[in-house]
Design an enzyme around this catalytic site. Structure first.
Site, PDB file in Angstrom:
ATOM      1  N   HIS A   1       2.365  -5.044  -5.473  1.00  0.00           N
ATOM      2  CA  HIS A   1       2.766  -3.887  -6.285  1.00  0.00           C
ATOM      3  C   HIS A   1       3.505  -4.293  -7.565  1.00  0.00           C
ATOM      4  O   HIS A   1       4.597  -3.827  -7.849  1.00  0.00           O
ATOM      5  CB  HIS A   1       3.637  -2.923  -5.458  1.00  0.00           C
ATOM      6  CG  HIS A   1       2.997  -2.540  -4.157  1.00  0.00           C
ATOM      7  ND1 HIS A   1       1.867  -1.768  -4.095  1.00  0.00           N
ATOM      8  CD2 HIS A   1       3.295  -2.866  -2.881  1.00  0.00           C
ATOM      9  CE1 HIS A   1       1.507  -1.617  -2.832  1.00  0.00           C
ATOM     10  NE2 HIS A   1       2.348  -2.281  -2.076  1.00  0.00           N
TER      11      HIS A   1
ATOM     12  N   VAL B   1      -2.230  13.129   1.625  1.00  0.00           N
ATOM     13  CA  VAL B   1      -2.396  11.692   1.893  1.00  0.00           C
ATOM     14  C   VAL B   1      -2.331  10.915   0.580  1.00  0.00           C
ATOM     15  O   VAL B   1      -1.785   9.821   0.514  1.00  0.00           O
ATOM     16  CB  VAL B   1      -3.737  11.428   2.628  1.00  0.00           C
ATOM     17  CG1 VAL B   1      -3.969   9.935   2.829  1.00  0.00           C
ATOM     18  CG2 VAL B   1      -3.761  12.154   3.971  1.00  0.00           C
TER      19      VAL B   1
ATOM     20  N   LYS C   1       2.939  -6.876   3.359  1.00  0.00           N
ATOM     21  CA  LYS C   1       3.776  -6.187   2.384  1.00  0.00           C
ATOM     22  C   LYS C   1       4.516  -7.184   1.489  1.00  0.00           C
ATOM     23  O   LYS C   1       4.575  -8.378   1.768  1.00  0.00           O
ATOM     24  CB  LYS C   1       4.765  -5.271   3.107  1.00  0.00           C
ATOM     25  CG  LYS C   1       4.097  -4.240   4.006  1.00  0.00           C
ATOM     26  CD  LYS C   1       2.994  -3.456   3.303  1.00  0.00           C
ATOM     27  CE  LYS C   1       3.530  -2.485   2.317  1.00  0.00           C
ATOM     28  NZ  LYS C   1       3.302  -1.095   2.638  1.00  0.00           N
TER      29      LYS C   1
END
Ligand SMILES: NC(=O)c1ccc[n+]([C@@H]2O[C@H](COP(=O)([O-])OP(=O)(O)OC[C@H]3O[C@@H](n4cnc5c(N)ncnc54)[C@H](O)[C@@H]3O)[C@@H](O)[C@H]2O)c1
Length: 389
Positions: A100, A290, A82
């Site tokens: 991200h 999802v 992450k």
């Protein structure tokens, strides 16, 4: 390049993240000649890695102190899953992780700018693709698997508890951990849940998957089957079934459980809406989204607008003049519910690419990721594009 860089596996710094590159894959990298340093796991239960430190040292890695990646020697390649905590110092070593920051997310310039400012490269795992442009490895399968498990749990819960009592935190079902130790533990529990629901309903649930041929969809189908649903209890749709008819689809409200696992790329009409939900024949009581395109203007499930969490897994949807409950699950980090298998499968999918890291200047998979990194760096304000002196 062609020398073996030190790989430094950092301890994740996001709470409730227990996934990591697996000891098995670390062992294979060590055997291939890569020195691998692994930060000792945090002992805080909210951060603790699913794998024990000993599993990494047995695999040949050197254990180092937690959160020491910032002091790693120049040339060390930092591995993580992450994103890093929000800080500002320039990053001097190359990183492999999900970051991200390529889709103009809020604050992306600051996140991405830390790499060029430190003279380093980000290899973003979300964009690591083969020559056909397909993701080298992804967590989708286990997202679908975990989503289907939770959907079945909610179906059984609704039948065995009053409507005013929503499904409690996943911690209640995992001895306070918030995640399952392994797939067997999860599957066993869900089979028991389904049996309890079946006793009340007198039948198994009917589930429908949209996006059934994708990674998430396949994981969901496997979980539904493992829980005892047969082909008769399962409707699996993908593009073939939706290309000639537009939503909303009656088949969704005719199912007990609807699991959405499509990859939304173009605007499409909704799959389900308040009008179809108002059908007096509705059987649908559980929606597991999802895909979680909740904030997308073309979200095909426009019946809710907030994500849910492992602590509060469901959101009630009010359907006027209906007593039948309707719960939505919309958790955007489902694989964390089964960190062991999700980590194993993801790491295994990356192994072939990881083994070429010593030649990452020329190995196509890393070169593509580096080119993409450079493309996004060129979009940064000029002051953030250059190495700070
Ligand atoms: N909630 C989570 O924790 C989690 C984790 C991983 C991925 N995801 C998300 O799940 C989604 C699916 O990911 P994936 O890796 O399975 O993608 P994928 O590309 O492997 O599969 C998507 C499938 O959807 C199908 N599809 C697309 N549009 C459709 C339509 N209109 N009708 C029917 N089928 C359609 C495609 O043909 C494909 O088979 C993505 O949005 C991804 O971001 C969520």
């Amino acid at each position: 390049m062609s020398s073996y860089p030190v790989l430094h596996l950092r301890q994740e710094q996001r709470p409730y993240e227990h996934r990591a590159f697996s000891p098995d894959v670390v062992g294979k990298l060590v055997a291939a000649g890569y020195p691998v340093h692994v930060e000792r796991s945090s002992t805080d239960p909210s951060y603790e890695r699913i794998f024990k430190d000993q599993e990494y040292s047995d695999a040949g890695a050197k254990l180092v102190d937690t959160h020491t990646w910032t002091d790693a020697d120049k040339g060390t390649l930092i591995l993580g899953l992450k994103e890093l905590p929000e800080e500002d110092f320039p990053l001097k070593n190359d990183h492999i992780q999900f970051s991200h920051c390529y889709k103009d997310q809020g604050g992306w310039e600051k996140v991405l700018g830390r790499f060029p400012r430190g003279g380093s490269t980000l290899y973003d795992l979300e964009f690591l693709v083969d020559e056909q442009g397909r993701r080298v490895s992804a967590f989708g399968y286990h997202a679908g698997f975990a989503g289907a498990a939770l959907a079945l749990k909610v179906w059984a819960w609704q039948l065995t508890h009053p409507a005013s009592e929503p499904l409690p935190s996943v911690e209640n079902f995992t001895s306070g951990r918030g995640y399952y130790l392994n797939e067997e533990e999860l599957v066993q529990q869900i089979r028991e849940d389904v049996a309890a629901g079946e006793k009340v309903a007198g039948r198994k649930p009917h589930a429908m998957i949209l996006g059934a041929l994708g990674r998430c969809g396949r994981g969901a189908a496997d979980m539904f089957k493992r829980a005892g649903l047969t082909d008769e209890n399962l409707t699996k749709w993908d593009l073939n079934e939706t290309k000639d008819k537009q939503g909303p689809y009656k088949e969704i409200v005719d199912s007990d459980i609807f699991l959405n696992a499509i990859y939304l790329s173009d605007p499409i009409p909704p799959f389900v809406n308040q009008e179809t939900l108002s059908s007096p024949d509705r059987k649908l009581t559980v929606v597991c989204d999802v895909s979680c395109d909740t904030s997308n203007p073309h979200n095909p499930i426009p019946i809710y607008n907030t994500l849910t969490t492992f602590t509060k897994p469901t959101l009630p949807v009010k359907v006027p003049s209906s007593e039948l409950p309707l719960s939505v699950i919309a958790i955007d980090h489902l694989p964390s519910m089964m960190p062991r298998e999700a980590s194993d499968a993801f790491s295994q999918g990356l192994l072939e690419s990881l083994l070429t890291l010593k030649d990452r200047d020329s190995a196509p998979v890393w070169k593509r990721a580096e080119d993409l990194f450079k493309k996004h760096v060129s979009r940064l304000p000029p002051g953030l594009q250059k190495k700070e002196v």
